[in-house]
Enzyme design. Sequence first.
Site, short mmCIF file in Angstrom:
data_model
loop_
_atom_site.label_atom_id
_atom_site.label_comp_id
_atom_site.label_asym_id
_atom_site.label_seq_id
_atom_site.Cartn_x
_atom_site.Cartn_y
_atom_site.Cartn_z
N ASN A 187 0.81 -1.24 0.00
CA ASN A 187 0.00 0.00 0.00
C ASN A 187 0.83 1.28 0.00
OD1 ASN A 187 -2.31 -1.61 0.14
ND2 ASN A 187 -2.10 -1.75 2.38
N ARG A 188 2.06 1.15 -0.53
CA ARG A 188 2.96 2.32 -0.58
C ARG A 188 3.31 2.86 0.80
NH1 ARG A 188 3.82 0.60 -5.12
NH2 ARG A 188 3.07 1.53 -7.05
N LEU A 189 3.04 2.03 1.83
CA LEU A 189 3.39 2.47 3.19
C LEU A 189 4.78 1.94 3.52
CD1 LEU A 189 -0.08 2.02 4.93
CD2 LEU A 189 1.03 4.14 4.16
#
Length: 197
Positions: free
Chosen positions: A174-176
């Site tokens: 999640n691009r985290l």
Amino acid sequence: MENTPDNPFQLFKEWFNDVDLCFPDHETNAMTLSTIGVDGYPKNRIVLLKKFTVDGFVFYTNYESTKGKAIAKNPKVSVSFFWEGAERQVIIRGIAEKVSDAESDAYFNTRPRGSQLGAMASNQSQVIASRESLKSKVDALEKQYEGKTLTRPVYWGGYIIKPNVIEFWQGRPNRLHDRVDYVLGENYEWNKSQLAP
Ligand SMILES: Cc1cc2nc3c(=O)[nH]c(=O)nc-3n(C[C@H](O)[C@H](O)[C@H](O)COP(=O)(O)O)c2cc1C
Ligand SMILES: Cc1ncc(COP(=O)(O)O)c(CN)c1O
């Protein structure tokens, strides 16, 4: 990332060795070197990391090349690694300095003869007339030095990048992503922070 070591060299060593072991087809030591050119523009190119210790990160090149001239004018440089398989990036910023002549000699002496001749023949980054002209220079040197030991040209050698910031990036869902930044403080202590992805 909470359990990352306090010293960035320790983390670099862990990541480098992991990637080297798990992705043998990848050139783990290929890094993108950015310099600020004498014309004021940044320029990137790949060079190979040949050694790293707590003193810094070492690569070899021609001191009279475009990058050599850039570093002579402005020794502030950045290098980055992208280890795709491991979804990892490392960005190092610091000051480039020439390594000692003795260290450059020692490394030059370990290189294959063909690469030694290449370094002697190539005025790296200069315009050449043709590939043929380069080839005849190599042939002439080969003849001249037949049976003799080759010595390092004075214009070829190593730089050590002494870092003041090292940033680690680990890809996550999640691009985290995880980002950890180490900044060298006034008393040469490393200050670690976590950054938003
Ligand atoms: C995988 C790879 C590794 C390279 N390693 C080096 C190196 O260690 N030293 C070097 O001088 N050039 C190396 N080169 C060539 C440089 O990218 C560059 O073309 C050359 O150093 C001239 O750069 P400059 O004109 O900006 O000084 C490498 C290129 C590639 C693609
Ligand atoms: C021009 C040049 N100089 C130096 C190197 C460094 O590598 P090595 O010392 O292993 O030849 C490279 C690697 N591709 C290179 O292309």
